[in-house]
Design an enzyme around this catalytic site. Structure first.
Site, PDB file in Angstrom:
ATOM      1  N   PHE A  43     -61.536 -60.683  64.416  1.00  0.00           N
ATOM      2  CA  PHE A  43     -62.414 -61.187  63.360  1.00  0.00           C
ATOM      3  C   PHE A  43     -63.849 -60.789  63.689  1.00  0.00           C
ATOM      4  O   PHE A  43     -64.201 -60.610  64.842  1.00  0.00           O
ATOM      5  CB  PHE A  43     -62.320 -62.720  63.250  1.00  0.00           C
ATOM      6  CG  PHE A  43     -61.218 -63.165  62.321  1.00  0.00           C
ATOM      7  CD1 PHE A  43     -59.894 -62.937  62.647  1.00  0.00           C
ATOM      8  CD2 PHE A  43     -61.517 -63.784  61.118  1.00  0.00           C
ATOM      9  CE1 PHE A  43     -58.875 -63.337  61.790  1.00  0.00           C
ATOM     10  CE2 PHE A  43     -60.508 -64.183  60.257  1.00  0.00           C
ATOM     11  CZ  PHE A  43     -59.193 -63.957  60.592  1.00  0.00           C
ATOM     12  N   LYS A  71     -66.697 -53.162  65.824  1.00  0.00           N
ATOM     13  CA  LYS A  71     -65.853 -54.000  66.682  1.00  0.00           C
ATOM     14  C   LYS A  71     -64.415 -53.468  66.734  1.00  0.00           C
ATOM     15  O   LYS A  71     -63.768 -53.509  67.778  1.00  0.00           O
ATOM     16  CB  LYS A  71     -65.884 -55.455  66.208  1.00  0.00           C
ATOM     17  CG  LYS A  71     -67.217 -56.115  66.553  1.00  0.00           C
ATOM     18  CD  LYS A  71     -67.401 -57.499  65.995  1.00  0.00           C
ATOM     19  CE  LYS A  71     -68.849 -57.937  66.246  1.00  0.00           C
ATOM     20  NZ  LYS A  71     -69.205 -59.196  65.595  1.00  0.00           N
ATOM     21  N   LYS A  73     -63.250 -52.530  70.403  1.00  0.00           N
ATOM     22  CA  LYS A  73     -62.258 -53.434  71.010  1.00  0.00           C
ATOM     23  C   LYS A  73     -60.822 -52.938  70.772  1.00  0.00           C
ATOM     24  O   LYS A  73     -59.863 -53.647  71.067  1.00  0.00           O
ATOM     25  CB  LYS A  73     -62.435 -54.854  70.460  1.00  0.00           C
ATOM     26  CG  LYS A  73     -63.863 -55.395  70.691  1.00  0.00           C
ATOM     27  CD  LYS A  73     -63.971 -56.872  70.416  1.00  0.00           C
ATOM     28  CE  LYS A  73     -65.423 -57.339  70.429  1.00  0.00           C
ATOM     29  NZ  LYS A  73     -65.585 -58.790  70.452  1.00  0.00           N
ATOM     30  N   LYS A 112     -74.257 -86.129  84.334  1.00  0.00           N
ATOM     31  CA  LYS A 112     -75.168 -85.935  83.207  1.00  0.00           C
ATOM     32  C   LYS A 112     -76.542 -85.547  83.770  1.00  0.00           C
ATOM     33  O   LYS A 112     -77.064 -86.227  84.664  1.00  0.00           O
ATOM     34  CB  LYS A 112     -75.251 -87.242  82.418  1.00  0.00           C
ATOM     35  CG  LYS A 112     -76.092 -87.113  81.188  1.00  0.00           C
ATOM     36  CD  LYS A 112     -76.148 -88.437  80.442  1.00  0.00           C
ATOM     37  CE  LYS A 112     -77.162 -88.339  79.323  1.00  0.00           C
ATOM     38  NZ  LYS A 112     -77.952 -89.529  79.157  1.00  0.00           N
ATOM     39  N   ASP A 159     -69.913 -66.548  73.526  1.00  0.00           N
ATOM     40  CA  ASP A 159     -70.193 -65.305  74.257  1.00  0.00           C
ATOM     41  C   ASP A 159     -70.791 -65.579  75.636  1.00  0.00           C
ATOM     42  O   ASP A 159     -70.795 -64.709  76.495  1.00  0.00           O
ATOM     43  CB  ASP A 159     -71.163 -64.436  73.455  1.00  0.00           C
ATOM     44  CG  ASP A 159     -70.487 -63.826  72.235  1.00  0.00           C
ATOM     45  OD1 ASP A 159     -69.269 -63.570  72.314  1.00  0.00           O
ATOM     46  OD2 ASP A 159     -71.158 -63.623  71.203  1.00  0.00           O
ATOM     47  N   ASN A 186     -70.085 -73.818  68.591  1.00  0.00           N
ATOM     48  CA  ASN A 186     -70.505 -73.251  67.304  1.00  0.00           C
ATOM     49  C   ASN A 186     -69.808 -74.007  66.181  1.00  0.00           C
ATOM     50  O   ASN A 186     -69.034 -74.926  66.425  1.00  0.00           O
ATOM     51  CB  ASN A 186     -70.202 -71.747  67.257  1.00  0.00           C
ATOM     52  CG  ASN A 186     -68.726 -71.492  67.443  1.00  0.00           C
ATOM     53  OD1 ASN A 186     -67.913 -71.867  66.601  1.00  0.00           O
ATOM     54  ND2 ASN A 186     -68.360 -70.878  68.558  1.00  0.00           N
TER      55      ASN A 186
HETATM   56  N1  CTP Z   1     -64.036 -62.522  70.904  1.00  0.00           N
HETATM   57  C1  CTP Z   1     -63.305 -62.695  72.043  1.00  0.00           C
HETATM   58  N2  CTP Z   1     -63.910 -63.079  73.200  1.00  0.00           N
HETATM   59  C2  CTP Z   1     -65.246 -63.271  73.245  1.00  0.00           C
HETATM   60  C3  CTP Z   1     -66.005 -63.091  72.074  1.00  0.00           C
HETATM   61  C4  CTP Z   1     -65.384 -62.714  70.926  1.00  0.00           C
HETATM   62  O1  CTP Z   1     -62.092 -62.523  72.001  1.00  0.00           O
HETATM   63  N3  CTP Z   1     -65.800 -63.656  74.383  1.00  0.00           N
HETATM   64  C5  CTP Z   1     -63.346 -62.093  69.679  1.00  0.00           C
HETATM   65  C6  CTP Z   1     -63.350 -63.102  68.556  1.00  0.00           C
HETATM   66  O2  CTP Z   1     -62.209 -63.939  68.626  1.00  0.00           O
HETATM   67  C7  CTP Z   1     -63.303 -62.226  67.323  1.00  0.00           C
HETATM   68  C8  CTP Z   1     -64.009 -60.961  67.766  1.00  0.00           C
HETATM   69  O3  CTP Z   1     -64.007 -60.977  69.182  1.00  0.00           O
HETATM   70  O4  CTP Z   1     -61.984 -61.850  66.982  1.00  0.00           O
HETATM   71  C9  CTP Z   1     -65.425 -60.808  67.288  1.00  0.00           C
HETATM   72  O5  CTP Z   1     -66.185 -61.918  67.625  1.00  0.00           O
HETATM   73  P1  CTP Z   1     -67.720 -61.970  67.267  1.00  0.00           P
HETATM   74  O6  CTP Z   1     -68.302 -63.213  67.875  1.00  0.00           O
HETATM   75  O7  CTP Z   1     -67.901 -61.719  65.823  1.00  0.00           O
HETATM   76  O8  CTP Z   1     -68.239 -60.677  67.987  1.00  0.00           O
HETATM   77  P2  CTP Z   1     -68.828 -60.360  69.391  1.00  0.00           P
HETATM   78  O9  CTP Z   1     -67.878 -59.459  70.103  1.00  0.00           O
HETATM   79  O10 CTP Z   1     -69.215 -61.605  70.096  1.00  0.00           O
HETATM   80  O11 CTP Z   1     -70.069 -59.442  68.991  1.00  0.00           O
HETATM   81  P3  CTP Z   1     -71.546 -59.798  68.459  1.00  0.00           P
HETATM   82  O12 CTP Z   1     -72.019 -60.971  69.262  1.00  0.00           O
HETATM   83  O13 CTP Z   1     -72.257 -58.531  68.755  1.00  0.00           O
HETATM   84  O14 CTP Z   1     -71.416 -60.058  66.994  1.00  0.00           O
END
Ligand code: CTP
Length: 415
Positions: A326, A340, A344, A292, A282, A213
């Site tokens: 975050f 969140k 969490k 490859k 995620d 990302n």
């Molecule tokens: N985070 C994490 N591990 C993951 C995904 C996210 O620790 N596998 C943490 C990020 O570091 C951040 C928080 O979760 O502090 C929120 O991340 P975000 O991507 O905004 O949220 P998601 O939990 O992935 O939810 P959504 O996809 O529904 O927005």
């Protein structure tokens, strides 16, 4: 205000006499500490006559046993009774000793014992100044928050022309005056061990491709710099980014979400605060091919599996630690941040809008992933919603720690 003036052994030592006078003209009381090498260039008597005070030269310079004890702790007294330590000329040798904490004479021991504002005015031959060793030392010393009055360019005593000449005494004295009016940074995170994650993760698709990302890591790195400056021990677990390692923090580079999870869990026991600024993927591809992948005419789907949610796992085992997550959102930022926070089990979630990054050009003026600025809302376990106006990521980092420390006190008081 009292200034300790440390004089190093260089040709420019004679200018330190003018500096002593310039400091006194600006209202400072000046106490001079000379190195042995400085005495080769200028006599202590010159400074004693100018300042009207005893000039300190040796760490052990007494005749009687009682005097020996007094002189043995002289560096502590000089360090305690002066608000500023000005070193001019700061020679290459002194800068190296300060960098590494060597303490073999009165000036270097005074430096180590000193907790006030340090102003360094380097002076040396151009090649010595440009040498990577000196430049690395300067980087470390600047990182400690010392004020550096840059050397000027010109004809040096050795005949070379270039940077290395001691700045003019009036210029140094003005810098000392300005530094005396600047508030010292707070050290309110002293005693904290802070674990910070930053940047994106990269999830391999095959031997050369990955899913990732647009996180730049700037917010997490700003948090690490701020925490170090405020006295914390900081470990920064970072995905792949293009940023220099923050001075004073321990950097643990990782690539994938699984590696980040492992690095965080390995270090959790020592942490008092955990800040999860990383944009963790995620989904990932379990067991990606090391080769490859070859192109075919057929459509391609990737079979993705969810990665472990590191923040949720931390929330489940956080204990007394302060846990800050975050939430990068394109819509419904406050609601999502609050969801969140609850799901969490965080103490605070920093919500920021990242819609601007859809257009790369817009992101240059925007906030969020790639920008140097951010605009966030802090939602807390205590039910607060705190908007933080647009500011540099370093300033936002400062505000996050301000609110986190305040929140911890409030949560403790409400137990
Ligand atoms: N985070 C994490 N591990 C993951 C995904 C996210 O620790 N596998 C943490 C990020 O570091 C951040 C928080 O979760 O502090 C929120 O991340 P975000 O991507 O905004 O949220 P998601 O939990 O992935 O939810 P959504 O996809 O529904 O927005």
């Amino acid at each position: 205000m009292n200034v300790a003036l440390g004089v190093g052994g260089g040709i420019a030592a004679y200018k330190a006499a003018e500096l002593a006078r310039a400091l006194m003209e600006r209202g400072f009381t000046v106490e001079v500490v000379m190195t042995r090498a400085a005495e080769e260039f200028i006599r202590p008597l010159t400074f004693a006559a100018l300042t009207g005070r005893k000039v300190h030269t040796h760490l052990f310079s007494a005749a009687s046993a009682e005097d020996t004890l007094a002189s043995a702790i002289e560096h502590i007294r000089v360090a305690q009774e002066n608000q500023l330590l000005v070193v001019a000329p700061a020679t290459a040798d002194l800068l190296a000793k300060f960098t590494h904490g060597l303490a073999d004479d009165l000036l270097t021991t005074t430096y180590l014992a000193f907790t006030g504002t340090v102003v360094l005015a380097p002076a040396m031959n151009t090649n010595m100044w440009n040498h990577p060793a000196s430049q690395t030392n300067m980087q470390v010393l600047r990182g400690r928050g010392h004020v550096v009055v840059e050397p000027g360019e010109g004809l040096l005593a050795c005949g070379m022309i270039g940077p290395g000449r001691l700045a003019e005494p009036d210029q140094i004295a003005d810098a000392v005056l300005a530094a005396s009016k600047t508030k010292k940074p707070r050290r309110d995170l002293d005693g904290e061990t802070i674990l910070i994650t930053a940047g994106p993760t990269q999830e391999p698709i095959d031997g050369v491709r990955y899913l990732s990302n647009r996180s730049s890591g700037k917010m997490g790195y700003a948090l690490a710099e701020e925490a170090v400056a405020r006295g914390a021990r900081v470990t920064l677990i970072s995905g792949p980014v293009n940023l220099p390692a923050p001075l004073g923090a321990t950097l643990v580079p990782v690539r994938t979400a699984l590696e980040m999870r492992q690095a965080v869990m390995d270090r959790l026991s020592e942490a008092t605060i955990v800040v999860k600024a990383a944009a963790v993927a995620d989904y990932h591809i379990p067991n990606p091919s090391k080769q490859k992948m070859k192109k075919t005419a057929a459509r391609l789907s990737l079979d993705l599996e969810p990665t472990p949610d590191i923040l949720a796992e931390l929330g489940a085992k956080k204990g007394d630690r302060l846990l800050i997550g975050f939430a990068a959102e394109t819509d419904n930022m406050v609601e999502e941040a609050r969801r969140k926070l609850q799901q969490k089990n965080c103490d605070m979630v920093v919500g920021n809008v990242v819609s601007h990054v859809v257009s790369h050009v817009a992101s240059q003026q925007g906030t969020g992933f790639e920008s140097d600025e951010n605009e966030v809302v802090l939602v807390t376990r205590a039910g607060e919603t705190i908007p933080v106006a647009r500011a540099s990521k370093r300033a936002i980092a400062g505000r996050i720690f301000d609110e986190a420390m305040r929140l911890r006190l409030a949560l403790h008081a409400s137990r």
